[in-house]
Every structure is written in structure tokens, then in C-alpha cells.
Design a protein around this motif. Structure first.
Motif, PDB file in Angstrom:
ATOM      1  N   GLY A  74      32.314  49.851  21.744  1.00 20.54           N
ATOM      2  CA  GLY A  74      33.518  49.047  21.809  1.00 20.54           C
ATOM      3  C   GLY A  74      34.416  49.335  22.980  1.00 20.54           C
ATOM      4  O   GLY A  74      35.443  48.672  23.146  1.00 20.54           O
ATOM      5  N   ASP A  75      34.071  50.300  23.820  1.00 17.41           N
ATOM      6  CA  ASP A  75      34.925  50.588  24.973  1.00 17.41           C
ATOM      7  C   ASP A  75      34.066  50.805  26.214  1.00 17.41           C
ATOM      8  O   ASP A  75      32.839  50.755  26.162  1.00 17.41           O
ATOM      9  N   TYR A  76      34.727  51.054  27.359  1.00 14.78           N
ATOM     10  CA  TYR A  76      34.006  51.148  28.624  1.00 14.78           C
ATOM     11  C   TYR A  76      32.990  52.289  28.627  1.00 14.78           C
ATOM     12  O   TYR A  76      31.894  52.142  29.171  1.00 14.78           O
ATOM     13  N   ALA A  77      33.356  53.427  28.057  1.00 16.95           N
ATOM     14  CA  ALA A  77      32.433  54.560  28.054  1.00 16.95           C
ATOM     15  C   ALA A  77      31.108  54.178  27.408  1.00 16.95           C
ATOM     16  O   ALA A  77      30.035  54.568  27.874  1.00 16.95           O
ATOM     17  N   GLY A  78      31.169  53.404  26.349  1.00 21.07           N
ATOM     18  CA  GLY A  78      29.953  52.939  25.697  1.00 21.07           C
ATOM     19  C   GLY A  78      29.189  51.941  26.545  1.00 21.07           C
ATOM     20  O   GLY A  78      27.949  51.936  26.547  1.00 21.07           O
ATOM     21  N   ASP A  79      29.924  51.080  27.261  1.00 18.44           N
ATOM     22  CA  ASP A  79      29.251  50.136  28.155  1.00 18.44           C
ATOM     23  C   ASP A  79      28.354  50.888  29.132  1.00 18.44           C
ATOM     24  O   ASP A  79      27.196  50.523  29.348  1.00 18.44           O
ATOM     25  N   LEU A  80      28.898  51.949  29.734  1.00 16.12           N
ATOM     26  CA  LEU A  80      28.128  52.711  30.719  1.00 16.12           C
ATOM     27  C   LEU A  80      27.045  53.547  30.043  1.00 16.12           C
ATOM     28  O   LEU A  80      25.906  53.586  30.516  1.00 16.12           O
ATOM     29  N   LEU A  81      27.387  54.208  28.942  1.00 18.52           N
ATOM     30  CA  LEU A  81      26.401  55.058  28.273  1.00 18.52           C
ATOM     31  C   LEU A  81      25.191  54.263  27.832  1.00 18.52           C
ATOM     32  O   LEU A  81      24.039  54.613  28.153  1.00 18.52           O
ATOM     33  N   TYR A  82      25.404  53.202  27.086  1.00 21.80           N
ATOM     34  CA  TYR A  82      24.265  52.494  26.511  1.00 21.80           C
ATOM     35  C   TYR A  82      23.487  51.706  27.561  1.00 21.80           C
ATOM     36  O   TYR A  82      22.250  51.588  27.462  1.00 21.80           O
ATOM     37  N   ALA A  83      24.160  51.197  28.587  1.00 18.63           N
ATOM     38  CA  ALA A  83      23.429  50.548  29.686  1.00 18.63           C
ATOM     39  C   ALA A  83      22.515  51.559  30.368  1.00 18.63           C
ATOM     40  O   ALA A  83      21.367  51.233  30.730  1.00 18.63           O
ATOM     41  N   THR A  84      22.995  52.784  30.536  1.00 17.54           N
ATOM     42  CA  THR A  84      22.201  53.823  31.177  1.00 17.54           C
ATOM     43  C   THR A  84      21.041  54.245  30.296  1.00 17.54           C
ATOM     44  O   THR A  84      19.921  54.472  30.781  1.00 17.54           O
ATOM     45  N   LEU A  85      21.274  54.351  28.988  1.00 22.81           N
ATOM     46  CA  LEU A  85      20.189  54.704  28.073  1.00 22.81           C
ATOM     47  C   LEU A  85      19.116  53.619  28.046  1.00 22.81           C
ATOM     48  O   LEU A  85      17.912  53.919  28.020  1.00 22.81           O
ATOM     49  N   ILE A  86      19.528  52.373  28.071  1.00 22.78           N
ATOM     50  CA  ILE A  86      18.563  51.273  28.101  1.00 22.78           C
ATOM     51  C   ILE A  86      17.745  51.325  29.399  1.00 22.78           C
ATOM     52  O   ILE A  86      16.519  51.209  29.385  1.00 22.78           O
ATOM     53  N   GLU A  87      18.426  51.532  30.516  1.00 24.83           N
ATOM     54  CA  GLU A  87      17.757  51.574  31.821  1.00 24.83           C
ATOM     55  C   GLU A  87      16.757  52.729  31.894  1.00 24.83           C
ATOM     56  O   GLU A  87      15.696  52.608  32.520  1.00 24.83           O
ATOM     57  N   SER A  88      17.078  53.835  31.227  1.00 23.39           N
ATOM     58  CA  SER A  88      16.209  55.014  31.292  1.00 23.39           C
ATOM     59  C   SER A  88      15.138  55.018  30.200  1.00 23.39           C
ATOM     60  O   SER A  88      14.362  55.974  30.097  1.00 23.39           O
ATOM     61  N   GLY A  89      15.096  53.990  29.369  1.00 19.43           N
ATOM     62  CA  GLY A  89      14.078  53.903  28.334  1.00 19.43           C
ATOM     63  C   GLY A  89      14.402  54.662  27.063  1.00 19.43           C
ATOM     64  O   GLY A  89      13.549  54.816  26.191  1.00 19.43           O
ATOM     65  N   LEU A  90      15.652  55.123  26.934  1.00 15.58           N
ATOM     66  CA  LEU A  90      16.062  55.868  25.746  1.00 15.58           C
ATOM     67  C   LEU A  90      16.706  54.970  24.684  1.00 15.58           C
ATOM     68  O   LEU A  90      17.078  55.442  23.618  1.00 15.58           O
ATOM     69  N   ALA A  91      16.843  53.700  24.993  1.00 16.19           N
ATOM     70  CA  ALA A  91      17.387  52.735  24.040  1.00 16.19           C
ATOM     71  C   ALA A  91      16.813  51.369  24.392  1.00 16.19           C
ATOM     72  O   ALA A  91      16.344  51.135  25.518  1.00 16.19           O
ATOM     73  N   SER A  92      16.834  50.467  23.424  1.00 16.62           N
ATOM     74  CA  SER A  92      16.360  49.108  23.671  1.00 16.62           C
ATOM     75  C   SER A  92      17.160  48.129  22.831  1.00 16.62           C
ATOM     76  O   SER A  92      17.833  48.511  21.868  1.00 16.62           O
ATOM     77  N   GLY A  93      17.071  46.856  23.208  1.00 17.31           N
ATOM     78  CA  GLY A  93      17.820  45.824  22.513  1.00 17.31           C
ATOM     79  C   GLY A  93      19.161  45.605  23.165  1.00 17.31           C
ATOM     80  O   GLY A  93      19.570  46.345  24.067  1.00 17.31           O
ATOM     81  N   PRO A  94      19.898  44.607  22.707  1.00 17.50           N
ATOM     82  CA  PRO A  94      21.195  44.317  23.312  1.00 17.50           C
ATOM     83  C   PRO A  94      22.294  45.241  22.801  1.00 17.50           C
ATOM     84  O   PRO A  94      22.346  45.567  21.615  1.00 17.50           O
ATOM     85  N   TYR A  95      23.148  45.685  23.717  1.00 16.68           N
ATOM     86  CA  TYR A  95      24.376  46.385  23.324  1.00 16.68           C
ATOM     87  C   TYR A  95      25.506  45.374  23.402  1.00 16.68           C
ATOM     88  O   TYR A  95      25.794  44.834  24.470  1.00 16.68           O
ATOM     89  N   GLU A  96      26.147  45.106  22.281  1.00 18.41           N
ATOM     90  CA  GLU A  96      27.155  44.042  22.203  1.00 18.41           C
ATOM     91  C   GLU A  96      28.506  44.540  21.704  1.00 18.41           C
ATOM     92  O   GLU A  96      29.293  43.786  21.153  1.00 18.41           O
ATOM     93  N   ARG A  97      28.763  45.858  21.891  1.00 17.35           N
ATOM     94  CA  ARG A  97      30.065  46.443  21.544  1.00 17.35           C
ATOM     95  C   ARG A  97      30.389  46.331  20.054  1.00 17.35           C
ATOM     96  O   ARG A  97      31.551  46.312  19.666  1.00 17.35           O
ATOM     97  N   ARG A  98      29.386  46.245  19.220  1.00 13.32           N
ATOM     98  CA  ARG A  98      29.611  46.189  17.773  1.00 13.32           C
ATOM     99  C   ARG A  98      28.484  46.933  17.074  1.00 13.32           C
ATOM    100  O   ARG A  98      27.354  46.960  17.566  1.00 13.32           O
TER     101      ARG A  98
END
Length: 223
Positions: A74-98
Motif C-alpha cells: 500500500g505504500d512506495y516501499a512496497g512498490d519497490l520491494l515487490y517489483a524487485t522481487l518479481i524482477e528477481s524471480g522471488l515473486a510472481s503475479g500482479p502487485y496491486e497495493r492490496r
């Protein structure tokens, strides 16, 4: 800390820190639709036994995890964290702040050193000490944990203390890395500047720097 062992997750209405309880209750009165509680860790698909990397933030953001009930959501820190995890293959799917989006983690759990939102994003030393029992129990409950990624100095220092390591012997620094003994075997601790908007706006942390720290922790975890 308290005199008895704590579980890996705090109850949403955790009573241990009076100042944080008062702040939480004030937010609940102003925003009853928000989560307003001790925020639980975000686990990967499959649960605790699949966790090889534990990412440890500072504390829930007022309009981030305190609002949504999921760490860094829900905040900027999460925007950067989860985008980075997705890019590095540690997460998948859409991050939609909820918390009910379709984002899933792979081999990673996300938690905080302090589980309740503090005023001005600054927990006191006593609050960090009190909440450390949850962090110790969280690590102990992860049988295959191999690496830690600490976001910011408070997280770094609190994690070292949770492991019984001397802070002075393991100074904080971006991409600082230390081999330590965890509750279930050897651990590698990697630290990063916190992925806050302030740090990125001031140039303390760039997206490339954060990506490098995440990938270093991923490698240490064998992911």
C-alpha cells in the motif's frame, strides 16, 4: 522483551507496547475500515517449510501495512520491494497495493522487526526490544531458512540481537554480509538501505542498488 517466549506471529491486538497500542487505537477510531493491528508476516506458497529467505523490514507503514494488513503493501516501499522481487524471480503475479491481489512469493517470507505501526515511523529502542521475541520465534519456526535480508539499520541491529550476535562486530552497510548461526543452522545476513521513498528521492538508494542487494540475498539463500 517479555519474560516468556513469544509465538512467531503477534495477535492483531498485541498489548505489549503501550505507546503503540494507543497509536493503533487512535488510528482505529479515525479509520475503522483499516487493519490497525500487529501485521502478520507474508508467507510464500506452501508455507513455512518453503522459506529460505526472510526479508525483515522496520515496521508497518501508517497508510501501508497498517492499513492493508500485509507487510509492505500500500505504500512506495512496497512498490519497490515487490517489483524487485518479481524482477528477481522471488515473486510472481500482479502487485496491486492490496492484500487480496494475486501476488505470490517464492521461497521468501516478508516480515517486520516491529509488528505494529509506530508514530512517525520511529519505534523506540524499548519497543524494538519488546517485539524482538516475535522475530526470534519467526526465525526459529522456519526450518529451511538460509538467509536474511534486513532493510535499514534498525532491522539490521534488531536481527543481530535476536540472533545473539554483537552489533558492534557486524556494522550496518548497504550489501554488508555476515555469516551467522541461526536457530536452525547457519545463516547469511545481508543488509540494504531501506527501500523508502525518502531514501530513493535523496539518492541514498537507487533501484539498481536495491536490486543488487536482493539478488545477493537470493544467492545466499540458494534460490
Amino acid at each position: 522483551m517479555t519474560g516468556k517466549a513469544l509465538p512467531p506471529e503477534a495477535p492483531p491486538d498485541c498489548p505489549l507496547c503501550p505507546r503503540l497500542v494507543a497509536f493503533r487505537e487512535a488510528n482505529e477510531a479515525a479509520h475503522p475500515e483499516w487493519f490497525n493491528g500487529a501485521v502478520p508476516s507474508f508467507a510464500p506458497e506452501g508455507g513455512e517449510e518453503f522459506v529460505r529467505l526472510l526479508i525483515i523490514g522496520l515496521a508497518p507503514g501508517l497508510q501501508g501495512a497498517n492499513k492493508t494488513g500485509r507487510p509492505f503493501t500500500g505504500d512506495y516501499a512496497g512498490d519497490l520491494l515487490y517489483a524487485t522481487l518479481i524482477e528477481s524471480g522471488l515473486a510472481s503475479g500482479p502487485y496491486e497495493r492490496r492484500p487480496d491481489d494475486a501476488l505470490t512469493l517464492r521461497g521468501v517470507m516478508v516480515t517486520n522487526a516491529v509488528r505494529c505501526v509506530p508514530p512517525q515511523n520511529k519505534p523506540t529502542a524499548q519497543e524494538a526490544n519488546t517485539c524482538r521475541g516475535y522475530l526470534q520465534a519467526r526465525m526459529a519456526a522456519l526450518p529451511n531458512l538460509r538467509a536474511l535480508l534486513c532493510l535499514g539499520k534498525i532491522s539490521h541491529d534488531s536481527t543481530l540481537r535476536a540472533l545473539g550476535a554483537r552489533v558492534a562486530s557486524h556494522p550496518f552497510g548497504h550489501e554488508a554480509s555476515y555469516d551467522l548461526q541461526g536457530p536452525n543452522g547457519p545463516l547469511t545476513l545481508v543488509s540494504s538501505y531501506h527501500c523508502s521513498r525518502y531514501n530513493t528521492n535523496t539518492g541514498v538508494l537507487t533501484e539498481a542498488m536495491f536490486d543488487s542487494a536482493v539478488r545477493r540475498a537470493k544467492s545466499a539463500a540458494g534460490l
